[in-house]
Scaffold this motif. Sequence first.
Motif, short mmCIF file in Angstrom:
data_model
loop_
_atom_site.label_atom_id
_atom_site.label_comp_id
_atom_site.label_asym_id
_atom_site.label_seq_id
_atom_site.Cartn_x
_atom_site.Cartn_y
_atom_site.Cartn_z
N PRO A 110 0.81 -1.23 0.00
CA PRO A 110 0.00 0.00 0.00
C PRO A 110 0.84 1.27 0.00
CG PRO A 110 -0.76 -1.55 1.68
CD PRO A 110 0.56 -2.06 1.19
N GLY A 111 0.24 2.35 -0.51
CA GLY A 111 0.88 3.65 -0.40
C GLY A 111 0.97 4.07 1.05
N ARG A 112 1.93 4.96 1.35
CA ARG A 112 2.12 5.39 2.74
C ARG A 112 2.17 6.91 2.81
NH1 ARG A 112 3.01 1.77 6.44
NH2 ARG A 112 4.02 3.26 7.85
N HIS A 113 1.57 7.43 3.87
CA HIS A 113 1.55 8.87 4.10
C HIS A 113 1.55 9.12 5.60
CE1 HIS A 113 0.96 13.05 3.41
NE2 HIS A 113 -0.29 13.10 3.83
N ARG A 114 2.56 9.89 6.06
CA ARG A 114 2.69 10.22 7.49
C ARG A 114 2.69 8.98 8.37
NH1 ARG A 114 -1.25 15.59 7.70
NH2 ARG A 114 0.07 16.87 6.35
N GLY A 115 3.44 7.98 7.93
CA GLY A 115 3.63 6.78 8.74
C GLY A 115 2.51 5.77 8.69
N LYS A 116 1.49 6.00 7.87
CA LYS A 116 0.36 5.08 7.81
C LYS A 116 0.15 4.58 6.38
CE LYS A 116 -2.28 7.20 11.60
NZ LYS A 116 -3.57 7.82 11.96
N SER A 117 -0.37 3.35 6.26
CA SER A 117 -0.81 2.85 4.96
C SER A 117 -2.12 3.54 4.61
CB SER A 117 -1.01 1.33 5.02
OG SER A 117 0.21 0.68 5.26
N VAL A 118 -2.26 3.93 3.34
CA VAL A 118 -3.45 4.69 2.92
C VAL A 118 -4.00 4.13 1.61
CG1 VAL A 118 -2.69 6.83 4.03
CG2 VAL A 118 -2.02 6.37 1.66
N ASN A 119 -5.24 4.50 1.32
CA ASN A 119 -5.84 4.20 0.02
C ASN A 119 -5.31 5.18 -1.01
OD1 ASN A 119 -7.47 2.29 1.33
ND2 ASN A 119 -9.15 3.74 1.59
N VAL A 120 -4.96 4.69 -2.18
CA VAL A 120 -4.48 5.56 -3.25
C VAL A 120 -5.27 5.28 -4.53
CG1 VAL A 120 -2.52 6.25 -4.67
CG2 VAL A 120 -2.17 5.69 -2.26
N GLN A 121 -5.84 6.33 -5.09
CA GLN A 121 -6.61 6.23 -6.32
C GLN A 121 -5.70 6.46 -7.52
OE1 GLN A 121 -9.82 5.41 -6.64
NE2 GLN A 121 -9.86 5.64 -8.86
N ILE A 122 -5.78 5.56 -8.49
CA ILE A 122 -4.92 5.64 -9.67
C ILE A 122 -5.80 5.63 -10.93
CG2 ILE A 122 -3.15 4.42 -11.01
CD1 ILE A 122 -2.20 3.29 -8.26
N THR A 123 -5.49 6.51 -11.85
CA THR A 123 -6.19 6.54 -13.14
C THR A 123 -5.17 6.25 -14.24
OG1 THR A 123 -7.77 8.18 -12.35
CG2 THR A 123 -7.57 7.93 -14.72
N THR A 124 -5.52 5.33 -15.11
CA THR A 124 -4.60 4.97 -16.19
C THR A 124 -5.37 4.72 -17.47
OG1 THR A 124 -2.78 3.47 -16.80
CG2 THR A 124 -4.68 2.48 -15.68
N SER A 125 -4.68 4.84 -18.57
CA SER A 125 -5.31 4.61 -19.87
C SER A 125 -5.26 3.13 -20.23
CB SER A 125 -4.59 5.43 -20.94
OG SER A 125 -3.23 5.05 -21.02
N VAL A 126 -6.20 2.72 -21.08
CA VAL A 126 -6.21 1.36 -21.62
C VAL A 126 -6.23 1.49 -23.14
CG1 VAL A 126 -7.41 -0.85 -21.75
CG2 VAL A 126 -7.45 0.47 -19.63
N ARG A 127 -5.25 0.89 -23.78
CA ARG A 127 -5.17 1.00 -25.23
C ARG A 127 -5.11 -0.40 -25.86
NH1 ARG A 127 -1.64 5.03 -23.47
NH2 ARG A 127 0.13 3.61 -23.66
N MET A 128 -5.74 -0.50 -27.02
CA MET A 128 -5.68 -1.75 -27.78
C MET A 128 -5.14 -1.39 -29.16
SD MET A 128 -6.72 -4.86 -26.86
CE MET A 128 -6.48 -6.44 -27.69
N ALA A 129 -3.95 -1.80 -29.47
CA ALA A 129 -3.33 -1.50 -30.76
C ALA A 129 -2.67 -2.76 -31.31
CB ALA A 129 -2.31 -0.38 -30.61
N ASN A 130 -2.98 -3.05 -32.57
CA ASN A 130 -2.44 -4.26 -33.21
C ASN A 130 -2.73 -5.51 -32.37
OD1 ASN A 130 -1.31 -2.67 -35.31
ND2 ASN A 130 0.46 -2.22 -34.01
N ASN A 131 -3.96 -5.55 -31.84
CA ASN A 131 -4.43 -6.66 -31.01
C ASN A 131 -3.59 -6.87 -29.75
OD1 ASN A 131 -6.70 -7.48 -32.52
ND2 ASN A 131 -5.33 -8.46 -34.02
N LYS A 132 -2.86 -5.82 -29.37
CA LYS A 132 -2.04 -5.92 -28.16
C LYS A 132 -2.55 -4.91 -27.14
CE LYS A 132 2.72 -6.09 -26.54
NZ LYS A 132 4.16 -5.98 -26.90
#
Length: 369
Positions: free
Chosen positions: A106-128
């Motif tokens: 987990p991500g850590r902030h001020r000595g504690k484990s925290v929830n971290v929200q992540i946004t990422t792209s999803v791409r499909m190119a050449n069937n990959k």
Amino acid sequence: MKKIILVTILLAVSHVLFSREKTECDTTTYFVVPQMPLYFGDYDTFLDNVSEQIDAKTKSVLKSSNTYIGFRVTCNGEAVITSTNSELTQFYKILENELNKFRWIPGRHRGKSVNVQITTSVRMANNKLDIPIKCKRVKGELFKCKITDEKSGTPVSNVRLTAKYNDCFYLSDQNGEIEFYCDAKDEIEISHINYQSFSFNAPENTSSFQIKLTNIVYELETVDLTQHFPKKLPFKKSVCNFQDWQEPRQNQLAVFKVEDFFVSEMAVFNGGYECLDNYTAQEFVLPKIAFENGYADTVNVSFTVAEDGKLKNVAFSKALNYGVDAALEKLFYEMPKWKPATQARQKSEQTFTIKLIIGVNKYWEKYYR
């Protein structure tokens, strides 16, 4: 400006008792924290497994538009998809299942484990399929380190530890403790604005150890008060107002990056160090009794800039006569607030020393005439 190293670096390899027996979990969700989530696992295998399970319809959707996926790495080390799109419901289930085959730290902030929200792209190119996770993959074992000030023995927080081969950064908590991952003999780098930076190889025979850091005192340029006085300042072109430094108003919409947590900034007199020299020449008053006795001396003045920008712990390298010590104490203790030092976006005390040359000159002859 020079650095004065006061004591010797010591890396003590030993079994260290850590105050944090069980990792605390803060359920607040963050977008950026000093230590972002890390994962163990093979990224290519992850992509292959996801690609094999998605159907032609899902592939068509991913090809036809830019798709962004949100997921949360919880303080308990689970990955949870947070996006909602009816066309991709099955894909989300597949993705969440495969993400949880990773071992998440987990991500850590001020000595504690925290929830971290992540946004990422999803791409499909050449069937990959391409899904940048935006979290670093780590390898090796868990190490625990306690960092203290060698002179006082107190814990040092916000020390930056870099595991070089994993290319991961960590910060010590309020107890001076860091948990990090690396291989044995991995190169470890330690840095803090108030301590000497150094590097070493991770110990082979223990997973916990202690580091004792050496203090740094920053030496400012000498100010010759026999050559400079109110009518002859050292830096005439510098624009100085000799006012307290004011905390700028924070932009509530400011966007922070992970790197921002590792920025260190020196304490500085409002307007810069040239303005400090001008202030010293402008405000120092040679006591009359010192003038009458033809006083001349050189002294090193040490002081600490506190977290609120005020000066404290003003001390002299020698005893001073004829009221010069009182005049210098007044000069420094009444000095306008500095901009305090920061380490990992947290204010930090910082110690300086400055050499002053004091004596009679024509200005004081006219002043006391």
